[in-house]
Design an enzyme around this catalytic site. Structure first.
Site, PDB file in Angstrom:
ATOM      1  N   ASN A   1       0.810  -1.075  -0.193  1.00  0.00           N
ATOM      2  CA  ASN A   1      -0.094  -0.442   0.097  1.00  0.00           C
ATOM      3  C   ASN A   1       0.516   0.861   0.190  1.00  0.00           C
ATOM      4  O   ASN A   1       2.132   1.707   0.820  1.00  0.00           O
ATOM      5  CB  ASN A   1      -0.867  -0.023   1.160  1.00  0.00           C
ATOM      6  CG  ASN A   1      -2.000   0.975   1.542  1.00  0.00           C
ATOM      7  OD1 ASN A   1      -1.943   1.795   0.563  1.00  0.00           O
ATOM      8  ND2 ASN A   1      -2.946   1.333   2.569  1.00  0.00           N
ATOM      9  N   PHE A   2       0.956   1.653  -1.071  1.00  0.00           N
ATOM     10  CA  PHE A   2       2.105   3.351  -1.105  1.00  0.00           C
ATOM     11  C   PHE A   2       1.311   4.509  -0.496  1.00  0.00           C
ATOM     12  O   PHE A   2       2.146   5.609   0.267  1.00  0.00           O
ATOM     13  CB  PHE A   2       1.553   3.143  -2.921  1.00  0.00           C
ATOM     14  CG  PHE A   2       2.359   2.737  -3.769  1.00  0.00           C
ATOM     15  CD1 PHE A   2       3.287   1.650  -2.924  1.00  0.00           C
ATOM     16  CD2 PHE A   2       2.912   3.242  -4.892  1.00  0.00           C
ATOM     17  CE1 PHE A   2       3.704   1.050  -3.978  1.00  0.00           C
ATOM     18  CE2 PHE A   2       3.219   2.744  -5.577  1.00  0.00           C
ATOM     19  CZ  PHE A   2       4.419   1.248  -4.760  1.00  0.00           C
ATOM     20  N   LYS A   3      -0.156   4.381   0.340  1.00  0.00           N
ATOM     21  CA  LYS A   3      -0.180   5.671   1.161  1.00  0.00           C
ATOM     22  C   LYS A   3       0.142   6.907   0.219  1.00  0.00           C
ATOM     23  O   LYS A   3      -0.621   6.634  -0.885  1.00  0.00           O
ATOM     24  CB  LYS A   3      -0.061   5.118   2.361  1.00  0.00           C
ATOM     25  CG  LYS A   3      -0.220   3.898   3.245  1.00  0.00           C
ATOM     26  CD  LYS A   3      -0.595   4.305   4.925  1.00  0.00           C
ATOM     27  CE  LYS A   3      -1.185   2.349   5.239  1.00  0.00           C
ATOM     28  NZ  LYS A   3      -0.768   2.546   6.660  1.00  0.00           N
TER      29      LYS A   3
ATOM     30  N   HIS B   1      -9.712   0.226   5.244  1.00  0.00           N
ATOM     31  CA  HIS B   1      -8.482   0.702   5.025  1.00  0.00           C
ATOM     32  C   HIS B   1      -8.486   1.516   6.551  1.00  0.00           C
ATOM     33  O   HIS B   1      -9.445   2.298   6.857  1.00  0.00           O
ATOM     34  CB  HIS B   1      -7.405   1.386   4.675  1.00  0.00           C
ATOM     35  CG  HIS B   1      -5.395   1.402   5.636  1.00  0.00           C
ATOM     36  ND1 HIS B   1      -5.351   2.017   6.520  1.00  0.00           N
ATOM     37  CD2 HIS B   1      -5.414   0.335   4.975  1.00  0.00           C
ATOM     38  CE1 HIS B   1      -4.601   1.641   6.497  1.00  0.00           C
ATOM     39  NE2 HIS B   1      -3.847   0.377   5.366  1.00  0.00           N
TER      40      HIS B   1
ATOM     41  N   GLU C   1      -6.206  -6.213   9.673  1.00  0.00           N
ATOM     42  CA  GLU C   1      -3.819  -5.420  10.993  1.00  0.00           C
ATOM     43  C   GLU C   1      -4.124  -4.985  12.239  1.00  0.00           C
ATOM     44  O   GLU C   1      -5.649  -3.773  11.887  1.00  0.00           O
ATOM     45  CB  GLU C   1      -3.794  -4.410   9.383  1.00  0.00           C
ATOM     46  CG  GLU C   1      -4.162  -4.959   7.942  1.00  0.00           C
ATOM     47  CD  GLU C   1      -3.278  -3.387   7.434  1.00  0.00           C
ATOM     48  OE1 GLU C   1      -2.785  -3.667   6.123  1.00  0.00           O
ATOM     49  OE2 GLU C   1      -3.736  -2.259   6.932  1.00  0.00           O
TER      50      GLU C   1
ATOM     51  N   ILE D   1      -0.018   0.042  12.793  1.00  0.00           N
ATOM     52  CA  ILE D   1       0.479   0.152  11.838  1.00  0.00           C
ATOM     53  C   ILE D   1       1.203   1.039  11.350  1.00  0.00           C
ATOM     54  O   ILE D   1       1.417   1.426  12.522  1.00  0.00           O
ATOM     55  CB  ILE D   1      -0.176   0.502  10.876  1.00  0.00           C
ATOM     56  CG1 ILE D   1      -2.067  -0.280  10.536  1.00  0.00           C
ATOM     57  CG2 ILE D   1      -0.907   1.225   9.699  1.00  0.00           C
ATOM     58  CD1 ILE D   1      -3.181  -0.069  10.643  1.00  0.00           C
TER      59      ILE D   1
ATOM     60  N   GLY E   1       3.135  -3.381  10.548  1.00  0.00           N
ATOM     61  CA  GLY E   1       4.250  -3.797  10.747  1.00  0.00           C
ATOM     62  C   GLY E   1       5.512  -5.207   9.909  1.00  0.00           C
ATOM     63  O   GLY E   1       6.406  -5.299  10.287  1.00  0.00           O
TER      64      GLY E   1
HETATM   65  O1  G3P Z   1      -2.664  -1.326   5.006  1.00  0.00           O
HETATM   66  C1  G3P Z   1      -1.358  -1.500   4.970  1.00  0.00           C
HETATM   67  C2  G3P Z   1      -0.811  -0.207   6.201  1.00  0.00           C
HETATM   68  O2  G3P Z   1      -1.694  -0.006   6.967  1.00  0.00           O
HETATM   69  C3  G3P Z   1       0.247  -1.305   6.962  1.00  0.00           C
HETATM   70  O3  G3P Z   1       1.056   0.098   7.203  1.00  0.00           O
HETATM   71  O4  G3P Z   1       3.630   0.025   7.930  1.00  0.00           O
HETATM   72  O5  G3P Z   1       2.534  -0.938   8.541  1.00  0.00           O
HETATM   73  O6  G3P Z   1       3.377  -1.972   6.984  1.00  0.00           O
HETATM   74  P1  G3P Z   1       2.344  -0.894   7.928  1.00  0.00           P
END
Ligand code: G3P
Length: 217
Positions: free
Chosen positions: A5-7, A89, A137, A142, A173
């Protein structure tokens, strides 16, 4: 399956989104791993034109063509070349609008990955909405350094049981092949991650490592 997810990370928007997606494509090709990217709606057409790996939207609305100011219509996202979309999300929760967004995304022919914050929500989503994937998630993990697979393996195991036949992704994570291996061992079909790649000094190496976790299993 690995979805990154590039956000709206600066390293992953605009021209950087195209460059980063191309890196994903190279690694997918060289390893044979199934890798997809979820990009900002503003970058979707550019990215989908530039790469052959699946490109997902990060969100769509239950909007058609016409009087829908500011909305992201699933049919337009599809027309721009998207293969699917994330929905719900934890940074874009849909609450009572979720069901109509899932219906609209499916009707447009998009693959639908619905995010859930825990196993209870995952169960409800799988049973009521039948998405292509549920992605669990825990919000508190996150963007952090500790992977859900280490911090809370129980949530993965419980979610696997509760979603039944719906394939499960896990995220928050996730950083490396070990995290991917544990996720698969616990019964997930893949991972959803962001900062592990978008903030990496060398995204190619990180993606190769993540892919090896998927393939060694
Ligand atoms: O959509 C993926 C995300 O919410 C997880 O983020 O930075 O913890 O990999 P991250």
């Amino acid at each position: 399956m690995i979805i990154v997810n590039f956000k709206t990370y600066e390293s992953a928007i605009g021209e950087n989104a195209v460059a980063l997606a191309k890196i994903h494509e190279v690694v997918a090709k060289e390893t044979g791993a199934e890798i997809a990217v979820a990009v900002n709606a503003l970058d979707l057409e550019k990215v989908a034109t530039a790469v052959k790996i699946p490109v997902f939207a990060q969100h769509v609305d239950a909007a058609g063509f016409g009087s829908f100011t500011g909305s992201i219509p699933p049919a337009l996202v599809k027309k721009m070349g998207a293969a699917g979309t994330l929905l719900n999300h934890s940074e874009k929760r849909l609450d009572e609008k979720l069901a109509e967004c899932v219906t609209a995304a499916k009707a447009a022919g998009l693959k639908v990955v619905v995010c859930a914050e825990d196993d209870t929500e995952a169960e409800k989503i799988a049973a009521e909405l039948q998405p292509d994937f549920v992605a669990v998630e825990p919000p508190e993990l996150i963007g952090g350094e500790v992977s859900v697979t280490n911090a809370n393996p129980e949530i993965v195991e419980n979610s696997v049981k509760k979603v039944g036949a719906t394939p499960l992704l896990v995220g928050a994570g996730v950083k490396n092949s070990e995290d991917v291996k544990i996720a698969l061992k616990l019964g997930a079909k893949g991972v959803l991650l962001a900062s592990g790649v978008t903030k990496a000094e060398n995204p190619t190496d990180v993606l190769r490592d993540l892919a090896s976790g998927l393939l060694d299993n």
